[in-house]
Design a protein around this motif. Structure first.
Motif, PDB file in Angstrom:
ATOM      1  N   LEU A   4    -103.163 -10.368   9.235  1.00 31.59           N
ATOM      2  CA  LEU A   4    -101.852  -9.872   8.798  1.00 31.59           C
ATOM      3  C   LEU A   4    -101.864  -9.796   7.274  1.00 31.59           C
ATOM      4  CD1 LEU A   4     -98.992  -9.026   9.675  1.00 31.59           C
ATOM      5  CD2 LEU A   4     -98.310 -11.424   9.467  1.00 31.59           C
ATOM      6  N   ASP A   5    -101.690  -8.602   6.728  1.00 34.10           N
ATOM      7  CA  ASP A   5    -101.811  -8.419   5.287  1.00 34.10           C
ATOM      8  C   ASP A   5    -100.624  -9.026   4.547  1.00 34.10           C
ATOM      9  OD1 ASP A   5     -99.843  -5.956   4.396  1.00 34.10           O
ATOM     10  OD2 ASP A   5    -100.528  -5.774   6.474  1.00 34.10           O
ATOM     11  N   ASP A   6    -100.845  -9.301   3.259  1.00 32.72           N
ATOM     12  CA  ASP A   6     -99.829  -9.972   2.448  1.00 32.72           C
ATOM     13  C   ASP A   6     -98.519  -9.200   2.390  1.00 32.72           C
ATOM     14  OD1 ASP A   6    -101.610 -11.982   1.912  1.00 32.72           O
ATOM     15  OD2 ASP A   6    -101.778 -11.595  -0.238  1.00 32.72           O
ATOM     16  N   ASP A   7     -98.588  -7.880   2.203  1.00 33.18           N
ATOM     17  CA  ASP A   7     -97.367  -7.110   2.015  1.00 33.18           C
ATOM     18  C   ASP A   7     -96.545  -6.983   3.286  1.00 33.18           C
ATOM     19  OD1 ASP A   7     -97.866  -6.828  -0.634  1.00 33.18           O
ATOM     20  OD2 ASP A   7     -98.501  -4.733  -0.556  1.00 33.18           O
ATOM     21  N   SER A   8     -97.143  -7.271   4.437  1.00 33.44           N
ATOM     22  CA  SER A   8     -96.371  -7.335   5.682  1.00 33.44           C
ATOM     23  C   SER A   8     -95.814  -8.742   5.895  1.00 33.44           C
ATOM     24  CB  SER A   8     -97.240  -6.936   6.875  1.00 33.44           C
ATOM     25  OG  SER A   8     -97.641  -5.591   6.793  1.00 33.44           O
ATOM     26  N   ALA A   9     -96.681  -9.746   5.744  1.00 32.06           N
ATOM     27  CA  ALA A   9     -96.259 -11.132   5.972  1.00 32.06           C
ATOM     28  C   ALA A   9     -95.211 -11.572   4.968  1.00 32.06           C
ATOM     29  CB  ALA A   9     -97.474 -12.052   5.897  1.00 32.06           C
ATOM     30  N   LEU A  10     -95.223 -10.997   3.771  1.00 26.38           N
ATOM     31  CA  LEU A  10     -94.272 -11.346   2.721  1.00 26.38           C
ATOM     32  C   LEU A  10     -92.833 -11.341   3.207  1.00 26.38           C
ATOM     33  CD1 LEU A  10     -93.358 -11.638  -0.273  1.00 26.38           C
ATOM     34  CD2 LEU A  10     -93.716  -9.170  -0.513  1.00 26.38           C
ATOM     35  N   PHE A  11     -92.486 -10.384   4.063  1.00 25.78           N
ATOM     36  CA  PHE A  11     -91.090 -10.219   4.459  1.00 25.78           C
ATOM     37  C   PHE A  11     -90.652 -11.225   5.523  1.00 25.78           C
ATOM     38  CE2 PHE A  11     -92.348  -6.247   2.507  1.00 25.78           C
ATOM     39  CZ  PHE A  11     -91.341  -6.107   1.565  1.00 25.78           C
ATOM     40  N   ALA A  12     -91.597 -12.061   5.994  1.00 23.43           N
ATOM     41  CA  ALA A  12     -91.210 -13.191   6.843  1.00 23.43           C
ATOM     42  C   ALA A  12     -90.549 -14.296   6.034  1.00 23.43           C
ATOM     43  CB  ALA A  12     -92.419 -13.745   7.584  1.00 23.43           C
ATOM     44  N   SER A  13     -90.609 -14.192   4.712  1.00 24.26           N
ATOM     45  CA  SER A  13     -90.000 -15.190   3.847  1.00 24.26           C
ATOM     46  C   SER A  13     -88.481 -15.120   3.874  1.00 24.26           C
ATOM     47  CB  SER A  13     -90.508 -14.994   2.414  1.00 24.26           C
ATOM     48  OG  SER A  13     -89.802 -15.791   1.498  1.00 24.26           O
ATOM     49  N   ASP A  14     -87.928 -13.872   3.920  1.00 28.03           N
ATOM     50  CA  ASP A  14     -86.476 -13.767   3.824  1.00 28.03           C
ATOM     51  C   ASP A  14     -85.913 -12.575   4.600  1.00 28.03           C
ATOM     52  OD1 ASP A  14     -84.053 -14.776   1.774  1.00 28.03           O
ATOM     53  OD2 ASP A  14     -83.888 -12.688   2.381  1.00 28.03           O
ATOM     54  N   ALA A  15     -86.391 -11.358   4.334  1.00 32.96           N
ATOM     55  CA  ALA A  15     -85.755 -10.180   4.933  1.00 32.96           C
ATOM     56  C   ALA A  15     -85.815 -10.213   6.454  1.00 32.96           C
ATOM     57  CB  ALA A  15     -86.419  -8.901   4.406  1.00 32.96           C
ATOM     58  N   ALA A  16     -86.969 -10.546   7.010  1.00 36.70           N
ATOM     59  CA  ALA A  16     -87.108 -10.532   8.472  1.00 36.70           C
ATOM     60  C   ALA A  16     -86.269 -11.620   9.144  1.00 36.70           C
ATOM     61  CB  ALA A  16     -88.574 -10.640   8.873  1.00 36.70           C
ATOM     62  N   PRO A  17     -86.339 -12.884   8.710  1.00 37.37           N
ATOM     63  CA  PRO A  17     -85.479 -13.885   9.357  1.00 37.37           C
ATOM     64  C   PRO A  17     -83.997 -13.646   9.126  1.00 37.37           C
ATOM     65  CG  PRO A  17     -86.698 -14.859   7.532  1.00 37.37           C
ATOM     66  CD  PRO A  17     -87.282 -13.513   7.763  1.00 37.37           C
ATOM     67  N   THR A  18     -83.636 -13.103   7.973  1.00 40.84           N
ATOM     68  CA  THR A  18     -82.224 -12.790   7.746  1.00 40.84           C
ATOM     69  C   THR A  18     -81.757 -11.717   8.720  1.00 40.84           C
ATOM     70  OG1 THR A  18     -82.416 -13.353   5.395  1.00 40.84           O
ATOM     71  CG2 THR A  18     -80.527 -12.029   6.051  1.00 40.84           C
ATOM     72  N   GLY A  19     -82.521 -10.631   8.821  1.00 41.11           N
ATOM     73  CA  GLY A  19     -82.154  -9.565   9.747  1.00 41.11           C
ATOM     74  C   GLY A  19     -82.123 -10.035  11.183  1.00 41.11           C
TER      75      GLY A  19
END
Length: 391
Positions: free
Chosen positions: A159-174
């Protein structure tokens, strides 16, 4: 080390700041490899969030490599690639034990400020004012991560960095908006906002079984991106009456669940926007609730409105009569990311949850002020600008 710092309203600069150090045996030090702009940062930059100080390091959505661990860290070792939840949770208090991580009782070192604003002490978040703990943010070469066994999560191989990055905030928030909004199989869902959080809230609703999902925005490139990568239906609110459009598309009933993913600097096509903008600039209200109002009026009777966008204080002309007379359930929260991050990383690794397309611009840390200029003013179709401190 170098870091992107807030220096005043609409003033950012890259400065040399002291390297972070282990301060608690549960800390890790992370070498930041990717960190992204977020719409909620714009509230800080614009001066709408109180208790910012010149020199504060911005950024709360990030991943990186562990370079140092405290003596009581059990789940991480030097060299691990981890993504870190933007909210800091101790893992032991009543709220953390009940999966209400953003409400942690122990992470915020300035609890009195949140209590004065909100009536209760708030949890802590990286790089988000002294109201939320005063922790240094992630737009830096290195960052200290408190309670790392609870807030940092290993990234699956491949899983590349620019995809996994959004598990930090945008994905769990959504995801939280759809989950705590009570989306069920067969529901009709409307999401206000086609930024990263809004797109991922729409995708979460689809994965939770929603029959139809409508995404609402006014920028053509964001609407097109949502159609292409998320697959929801879209509505340009600048070209139609959103309430009437939603009624027409739902047989006159309206959506079962409405998710507001815009926040305190919302826009609208009506006269309310001018009214709210003037009152906000005069500090007669702190937030512009255009999207919240529209969600409340558009939601079907007996439906649910979930507020994901960040709000700081008080709003005017809140349609309380509509909430009561329509029998609505209204909920809101900052993200309880630790509840969702491992599941979301697995979904990303399996290709079920697309996030890589959100990183439309990639820049070195030295270009941090330019990244926010692109992002804030939506130049060059910028959805999110990702900073790579190492390059």
């Amino acid at each position: 080390m170098k870091a992107l710092c807030w220096q005043g309203v609409n003033q950012l600069s890259v400065e040399t700041v002291p390297d972070p150090e282990i301060r608690n045996e549960q800390d890790v030090i992370l070498k930041v490899t990717a960190t992204t702009t977020c719409g909620s940062d714009l509230h800080l930059i614009g001066g709408y969030i109180p208790a910012m100080q010149a020199g504060d390091v911005l950024g709360h959505e990030f991943l990186g490599e562990v370079v140092e661990v405290g003596s009581q860290v059990r789940k991480h070792k030097v060299g691990d690639r981890v993504v870190v939840c933007s909210f800091i949770g101790c893992g032991r208090c009543w709220y953390c034990a009940h999966d209400l991580w953003s409400l942690c009782d122990n992470s915020n070192t300035n609890p009195g400020l949140g209590s004065a604003l909100f009536g209760y002490e708030s949890g802590a978040v990286f790089g988000y004012s002294h109201v939320m703990g005063g922790f240094r943010g992630s737009h830096a070469e290195y960052v200290r991560v408190p309670f790392a066994d609870y807030g940092a999560f290993g990234v699956p191989e491949g899983l590349d960095d620019d995809s996994a990055l959004f598990a930090s905030d945008a994905a769990p928030t959504g995801w939280m908006g759809a989950d705590l909004g009570g989306v069920r199989p067969g529901d009709v869902v409307a999401v206000w906002g086609c930024g990263a959080v809004g797109q991922l809230a729409a995708k979460a609703a689809m994965l939770l079984g929603a029959e139809r999902v409508f995404s609402i925005d006014r920028f053509g490139y964001r609407l097109r991106m949502t159609e292409r990568h998320i697959g929801s239906e879209t509505i340009d609110y600048s070209a139609t009456d959103v309430g009437a459009e939603l009624r027409e598309r739902t047989g006159g009933r309206g959506p079962d669940v409405c998710v507001e993913a815009v926040g305190m600097e919302a826009h609208s096509a009506g006269v309310h926007h001018a009214y709210d903008q003037v009152k906000q600039q005069l500090r007669l209200e702190t937030d512009r609730p255009d999207a919240v109002r529209e969600a409340i009026y558009s939601c079907r009777k007996g439906g649910t409105v979930f507020i994901l966008g960040v709000f700081a204080g008080v709003v005017d002309k809140f349609p309380l009569g509509a909430v009561m007379n329509k029998g609505l359930t209204v909920r809101g929260a900052q993200q309880h990311g630790q509840r969702y991050v491992p599941m979301l990383l697995d979904r990303m690794a399996r290709g079920e949850l697309p996030t890589g397309h959100l990183a439309t611009h990639r820049l070195p840390l030295a270009d941090g002020p330019r990244a926010y200029d692109l992002f804030k003013h939506k130049k060059d179709d910028c959805l999110r600008a990702v900073l790579h401190p190492g390059g």
